[in-house]
Enzyme design. Structure first.
Site, short mmCIF file in Angstrom:
data_model
loop_
_atom_site.label_atom_id
_atom_site.label_comp_id
_atom_site.label_asym_id
_atom_site.label_seq_id
_atom_site.Cartn_x
_atom_site.Cartn_y
_atom_site.Cartn_z
CB CYS A 150 -0.90 0.04 1.02
SG CYS A 150 -0.16 0.34 2.71
CB CYS B 84 5.27 1.66 5.55
SG CYS B 84 5.89 0.52 4.45
CB CYS C 45 -2.50 6.96 1.77
SG CYS C 45 -3.60 8.17 0.79
CB THR D 31 10.27 -8.02 -1.30
OG1 THR D 31 11.02 -8.95 -2.16
CG2 THR D 31 10.89 -6.68 -1.50
CB VAL E 227 12.48 -13.59 3.66
CG1 VAL E 227 12.57 -14.17 5.16
CG2 VAL E 227 13.05 -14.92 2.88
CG LEU F 95 18.18 -10.86 -11.79
CD1 LEU F 95 16.67 -10.50 -12.44
CD2 LEU F 95 19.10 -10.25 -12.76
CG ASN G 97 11.85 -12.45 -9.87
OD1 ASN G 97 11.77 -13.09 -10.67
ND2 ASN G 97 10.57 -12.00 -8.98
CG PHE H 136 -14.38 4.39 2.93
CD1 PHE H 136 -14.42 5.79 2.37
CD2 PHE H 136 -12.90 3.89 3.35
CE1 PHE H 136 -13.06 6.42 2.13
CE2 PHE H 136 -11.95 4.30 2.98
CZ PHE H 136 -11.94 5.75 2.42
CD GLU I 243 -23.22 6.41 2.28
OE1 GLU I 243 -23.26 5.39 2.69
OE2 GLU I 243 -23.91 7.46 2.77
#
Length: 1292
Positions: free
Chosen positions: A50, A53, A118, A287, A289, A373, A376, A825, A1224
């Site tokens: 997201c 952080c 955010c 990313t 582990v 790399l 991955n 929301f 809404e």
């Protein structure tokens, strides 16, 4: 070997940090927030999905010999990886106390921060980009946000504000230096749409149109007011860290409670460590582990970090290709390949182009900047974006161990099973050589995901073909796929069968037939989407076939004897996905001439917390500093959808360090019954009724210990039969008692009068609210049964009531406080209470303050969401399209408790004075005005012709357009909730403290209330302050929901302010020329009360379902939207090309906030109707528990052209200062995108001779779009017969 007491040395915001007790399991985010008290960096998901952080990492790169800055996710970044690194957080670049950085100022003043949770992450992504590129292109700005999500704004204002940094920004968007729009007077400015700003001081060009009686503005902010960016004023890189570069690095070792972290400095040390610890994990970016350890409960006792090894970071250009060290990050790999592509002849860079195309959509920048790399490859994910490319290209891998080194080809034998490779335990991947392509060799890579940006692949592939020189005959071919097996696979049989064949139509047909056979999937395969995945295999090959044909044709100078040309109608199938930068116009009515400059009602006042949110100073629930002796609660929840509880064993949990106690139903001093309908429990007793049902909770000294202990609790169940889907509930007649029915007129007669009758079903999927700040509560026990709770909630009263009920105390002992929420929301209207009550019980039991903030996966599992609906309809209509009768039954999947068409034509719209189906008369009906203005603004009819032309000229890309109206009733349908209170204190210095019953969750309610109070009292907004919402200031508040909060709280504020003014009247009359401060001081001296409560209720509301009479709504909000989309018929991808919205918000209290609410709701609706899919197992287990699998719209999903216009001259007499509700009502307008997609599919199906109506359920995901575009490829992949297999997921 290194000592066990190595010190970790790094810098944060220019200050040196020396940490002597490092736990490798600690993330940078946890350290920043807990140890350093830097709470501006937020936890939104904990899995790098997201961007909340985001921080900037700076270091001297010994291999590139320069200082580099890059953005990273602090939630995944291991604290141990920070040695000799500098970290910059939101607090380090500017503040409201000193000076905002231009990046912070511009997002605030351009209205790009609503809830603000955010915002720090978005600011830091932009800040990092500017540190590297002070004058970026607009495309670079958009790319920088691929790893950031926002649920409130709809992204447009963020891009609009940051466009001012771009060197290719185009129009200024408003008045600059008093000279009007920067485009004024330019000869090529012949576009008949809005000028984008005020021209020649006479206002927007739209004001010249005859039908406009009110002055229009497009200027929501003034760029000329912005602080200029001065790159020379940025903080310097810590000089101390530069001095370390000349010193040899030594191996480091950090040991925590469970994990040891080794950081070798040489390859020899690394090889020795891997030999000593063969099962150790090598970590560069963490990313993968990091997610496994945090979310999958996996433990790796030894971690080795090879980031310092020179051989693993080097880049070498060889005769055969480019060799990358396995620790090279994906961003660095991308940078090297881009340079190579620019320098090499095109025939040599085919593979590089394919890698770059995959990297373009690989996660977000924060992940690419740290992920290696080699990592991955070694993760061996079956849906890896890069592994199919590396396999098809025959990339070479160099492996090293204490036994020596070896080089292997990454071929079909490399992956030996799910997440397994041919590497021996002690072997390390040292480097990856990506080869140059050869003459007559062509390469393509494709990826299809649910969302284009930052999403995992559904199917991915790498395809290579080499032709015999001077011929069109295949010499070599490799087709490699991800997402079609437990490993990356090669379509070996197909490849073998194609060698020696001519690249022509016959080959295409034969290849597709062979691929359909070889790349088959069992119907129960994990991941589901079987038909879609099988079809994508063929679609990708077809795209590859056309791409090669096209390139071959161009290279061979169109020699048709050798190579067929791509038909012009097919050419668009070869185009790579591209989206133009966002272009937008926002129109609103200016305030009347003569309105006081201090009267901010109707002006685009910036959200009053925007600057604090942009600087990380805004305080959210979990930002409140820790209390002395505070404990942390982690919930223990059911893993079964329906079962008896046999036993709960906490023995193992008690052995976890820091464990305090387990809290359960036995610890509740009051009642265990809770919920809006008293049909829920605080803690499960005897039986659980859903996955995620709260059984109890573990209290410990830290969050980490609490989590570990909670996972150690053992629950024994006896399974009962669950009801998971709507269909199962219908079959078993499992309904909540309240079944509503509305009937008006004779349905039977209407069908008899109809010329045509159509019936069918439509399914609308549910939606996770996905507020960026998850549910959070802090409970602080006091004396005499008192308890103070800080809660992220929309509903203080029910939170107070439920806690009091569970604790067995009266409500006057419970105080609930809300400063602000990071989004709501509706998801925090009632569902926060299940957490708040549990936390309160835990605090009551222990006597300690207790805190709990749910992890994203917990939140999605426990709190529920918007319900899925199944509609069964039957509609009768005349030949001209007028509807005569409608019979519709809606089934809603309400879970385990009762908590809360494109063919529409103008002739079916309501008229002023009509009665609705629930017999409410329509007054002030503006839908027809919205509709007509939307048709004009969107240039509907001429664009419709252009779409038809486009569809005739393109077989595999289709466009569609739809215009949709909306009518939204305003008020709570439970009449007694339509009340509100306010409290106004005027202090002797003239300052005003305002409190009301509504909560601030980003919708700008506090800002609007201050505007209302400012106008009513006749004082500047700067004199008025709102601190928080709390139950001890305004009691019995209604939830901040139903879009009605500005209406009812605004009237209550007005009432309180008028009471104050009435008391001041004699004083003002005696001294008419006095100041506000004079009058207030005199009132105090004359013992006049300067405190007043206000109250308001909406009059005359009430509705009888049985009689179908009454007035359920105070009034209606109206709007219309026209959207145009483009779909890729081969993959199901779609692009939102343009949306025009016209919305009736009455006389806007704040056009900037209202336009922001419209755009935010619309983009959230895009998620509801096209992206967001909640996926459940047949047993009722939720698969989609975070941003990794659940995709909300990202920056790239908003319409390329996004135009919003507020309807002018439409005052609403039934709400505060003639305004209307706005939260809404606009959401349903996103259905225009859904029906535009369906319109495009109609055109695609017509190509296959299909003209009959078809069903398209919501959301219109790539899977549903592709499967609906029936063609020769889909026919090669027939569906398995339902009932003959157990599906991986079910539609609930």
């Amino acid at each position: 070997m290194a000592s066990e007491k190595d010190e970790l040395v790094f810098f944060v915001n220019g200050k040196k940090v020396v940490e002597k007790n490092v736990d490798p399991e600690t993330s940078l985010l946890t350290y920043l927030r807990r140890k350093l008290g830097l709470c501006g960096t937020k936890l939104g998901c904990g899995e790098g999905g997201c961007g909340a952080c985001t921080v900037m990492i700076s270091k001297f790169d010994n291999f590139q010999k320069k200082i580099i800055h890059y953005s990273a996710n602090a939630c995944l970044f291991p604290i141990c990886a920070l040695h000799h690194v500098a970290v910059t957080t939101i607090e380090g670049i500017g503040s409201t106390k000193t000076r905002l950085h231009p990046v912070q100022e511009r997002i605030a003043k351009s209205h790009g921060s609503q809830c603000g949770f955010c915002t720090p992450g978005i600011v830091m992504s932009m800040y990092t980009l500017l540190r590297n590129h002070p004058e970026p292109k607009m495309e670079e700005i958009e790319d920088a946000f691929q790893g950031n999500l926002c649920r409130c704004t709809g992204y447009r204002p963020i891009l609009e504000g940051y466009r001012t940094f771009a060197r290719d920004r185009g129009c200024c968007g408003g008045k600059v230096n008093g000279l009007g729009c920067c485009m004024t007077g330019k000869e090529n400015n012949v576009d008949q749409k809005c000028c984008g700003g005020k021209a020649n001081g006479s206002g927007c060009c739209m004001n010249e149109k005859e039908y406009n009686t009110a002055l229009i503005s497009t200027t929501l902010f003034n760029p000329s007011e912005f602080i200029p960016l001065d790159a020379t004023q940025e903080p310097i890189f810590p000089p101390e860290l530069l001095t370390h570069n000349n010193q040899p690095r030594k191996q480091l070792c950090f040991k925590g409670e469970r994990v040891a972290w080794f950081q070798p400095s040489t390859l020899k040390e690394l090889v020795a460590l891997k030999a000593q610890y063969p099962s150790a994990k090598l970590v560069v970016g963490n990313t993968e582990v990091g997610i496994e350890m945090r979310l999958k409960n996996m433990l790796y006792p030894v971690i080795i970090a090879p980031a310092w090894i020179p051989e693993m970071n080097s880049v070498q250009h060889t005769e055969e290709g480019i060799r990358f060290g396995a620790s090279c990050t994906l961003s660095h790999t991308e940078e090297v390949l881009r340079k190579a592509v620019a320098q090499l002849p095109p025939y040599k860079s085919e593979v590089f182009h394919a890698v770059l195309e995959q990297l373009r959509w690989f996660a977000g920048p924060q992940i690419r900047n740290v992920a290696a790399l080699g990592g991955n490859i070694m993760t061996a994910s079956p849906i890896s974006d890069l592994n199919p490319v590396l396999m098809a290209s025959g990339s070479k891998l160099t492996l090293v161990s204490n036994e020596g080194s070896r080089t292997i080809k990454m071929d079909e034998n490399f992956f030996t099973g799910y997440r397994k490779t041919v590497l021996k335990p002690q072997e390390i991947l040292l480097s990856v050589e990506i080869p140059y392509s050869r003459k007559d060799e062509y390469f393509s890579a494709f990826k299809q995901a649910s969302r284009r940006e930052d999403d995992i692949a559904i199917v991915t592939c790498g395809m290579r073909v080499l032709f015999q020189e001077g011929t069109n005959r295949i010499q070599e071919i490799k087709l490699s796929y991800g997402g079609m097996a437990p490993t990356t696979v090669l379509a070996g049989k197909t490849c073998q069968g194609l060698i020696g064949r001519e690249w022509e139509e016959k080959l295409l047909q034969e290849a597709c037939r062979m691929l359909a056979s070889e790349m088959d999937l069992p119907p129960s395969v994990p991941g589901g989407m079987v038909d879609f995945r099988r079809t994508l295999v063929l679609s990708f090959f077809f795209k590859f076939y056309l791409t090669v044909l096209q390139k071959r044709s161009l290279q061979l100078n169109g020699n048709n004897n050798l190579c067929d040309e791509v038909p012009s109608r097919y050419a668009s199938a070869t185009e790579l996905f591209h989206k133009d930068p966002v272009n937008n116009v926002q129109l609103f009515q200016e305030v009347p001439a003569g309105q006081s400059i201090e009267d901010m009602v109707g002006r685009p006042l910036v959200h009053l917390s925007a600057a604090k949110q942009a600087s990380g100073e805004a305080i959210y629930c979990d930002d409140i500093p820790r209390y002395e002796n505070e404990l942390y609660l982690t919930l223990v929840t059911s893993t079964k959808a329906h079962a008896k509880l046999i036993s709960v064993d906490t023995t193992e949990a008690q052995n976890v360090p820091g464990f305090v106690c387990f809290v359960s139903v036995d610890d509740i001093p009051g009642s265990n019954t809770t919920g809006i309908n008293n049909d829920e429990t605080v803690f499960a007793k005897d039986t659980v009724t859903c996955v995620g049902h709260i059984i109890g909770g573990v209290l410990a000294d830290t969050q980490e210990h609490s989590r570990r202990a909670a996972r150690a609790v053992k629950i024994t169940y006896e399974d009962l039969v669950p009801i998971v889907t709507i269909q199962e509930a219908i079959e078993k007649k499992s309904f909540f008692k309240l079944i509503r029915k509305i009937e008006k007129g004779s349905v039977k007669k209407g069908f008899e009068e109809a010329d045509h009758i159509v019936d069918g079903e439509i399914y609308i999927g549910g939606q996770e609210h996905f507020y960026l700040e998850t549910h959070c509560t802090i409970a602080v026990p006091k004396e005499d049964g008192e308890m103070e709770l800080f809660v992220s909630t929309q509903n203080l009263t029910k939170t107070q009531e439920f806690v009091a009920n569970a604790l067995g105390v009266p409500s006057n002992r419970i105080v609930v406080r809300v400063k602000r929420m990071g989004g709501g929301f509706g998801g925090k209207e009632t569902r926060n209470t299940i957490l708040s009550t549990a936390v309160a019980v835990a605090a009551a039991k222990t006597g300690h303050p207790v805190r709990c903030m749910l992890d994203r996966d917990e939140d999605m599992l426990i709190s529920g969401g918007r319900h899925p609906f199944l509609g069964q309809y039957k509609v009768g209509f005349k030949k001209n399209g007028r509807i005569t009768s409608l019979d519709v039954v809606y089934y809603s999947n309400g879970g385990n408790c009762a908590d809360l068409s494109h063919g529409v034509r103008k002739l079916n719209l309501y008229n002023e004075g009509d009665l609705t189906h629930f017999n409410q008369k329509l007054e002030g009906f503006t839908v027809r005005r919205c509709w007509e203005e939307c048709l004009v603004n969107s240039d509907y009819h001429s664009r419709r012709k252009l779409i038809d032309e486009f569809n005739q000229q393109n077989r595999w890309k289709k466009r569609g357009m739809a215009i949709i109206p909306t009518k939204f009733g305003i008020s709570f349908t439970v009449p007694f909730l339509n009340q509100a209170g306010a409290l106004v204190h005027v202090y002797t210095d003239g300052s005003v403290l305002l409190t009301h019953g509504g909560t601030e969750m980003g919708q700008g309610l506090h800002t609007k209330m201050i505007q209302v109070a400012s106008r009513t009292l006749g004082i500047p907004t700067s004199k008025i302050y709102i601190s928080e919402t709390s139950t001890n200031t305004v009691p019995n508040t209604s939830p901040t929901a139903a879009s009605v909060s500005a209406d009812i709280n605004g009237m209550a504020v007005l009432n309180a302010c008028e009471t104050i003014l009435k008391r001041l009247e004699p004083i003002k009359s005696a001294k008419p020329k006095g100041s506000w401060e004079d009058w207030v001081s005199a009132a105090y001296c004359n013992c006049v009360s300067l405190s007043a409560t206000g109250f308001y209720r909406i009059p005359d509301l009430g509705y009888d379902y049985e009689k179908n009479e009454g007035k359920p709504f105070c009034y209606f909000s109206y709007g219309a939207a026209c959207s145009e989309v483009e779909i890729d018929c081969l993959t199901g991808d779609h692009k939102n090309l343009r949306t025009d919205i016209v919305m009736d918000v009455g006389t806007s209290l704040n056009p900037a906030i209202d336009i922001g609410q419209i755009e935010g709701a619309f983009v959230q609706g895009i998620g509801l109707f096209t992206l967001e899919e909640l996926r459940y197992s047949p047993e009722g287990n939720l698969y989609t528990r975070g941003p990794g699998m659940y995709k909300i719209p990202a920056f790239g999903d908003i319409p390329t052209e996004f135009h919003v216009s507020l309807l002018r001259d439409c005052p609403n007499s039934k709400a505060i200062y003639s305004s209307k509700a706005v939260g809404e009502p606009p959401l349903f307008l996103s259905a225009s995108v859904f029906y535009a997609i369906k319109d495009a599919i109609v055109s695609a199906r017509a190509e296959s001779g299909l003209k009959e109506p078809f069903r398209l359920d919501s959301p219109a995901t790539p899977e549903r779009i592709r499967n609906a575009c029936v063609d020769s490829f889909t026919k090669l992949c027939p569906s398995a017969e339902p009932g003959t297999f157990k599906p991986w997921s079910v539609r609930v």
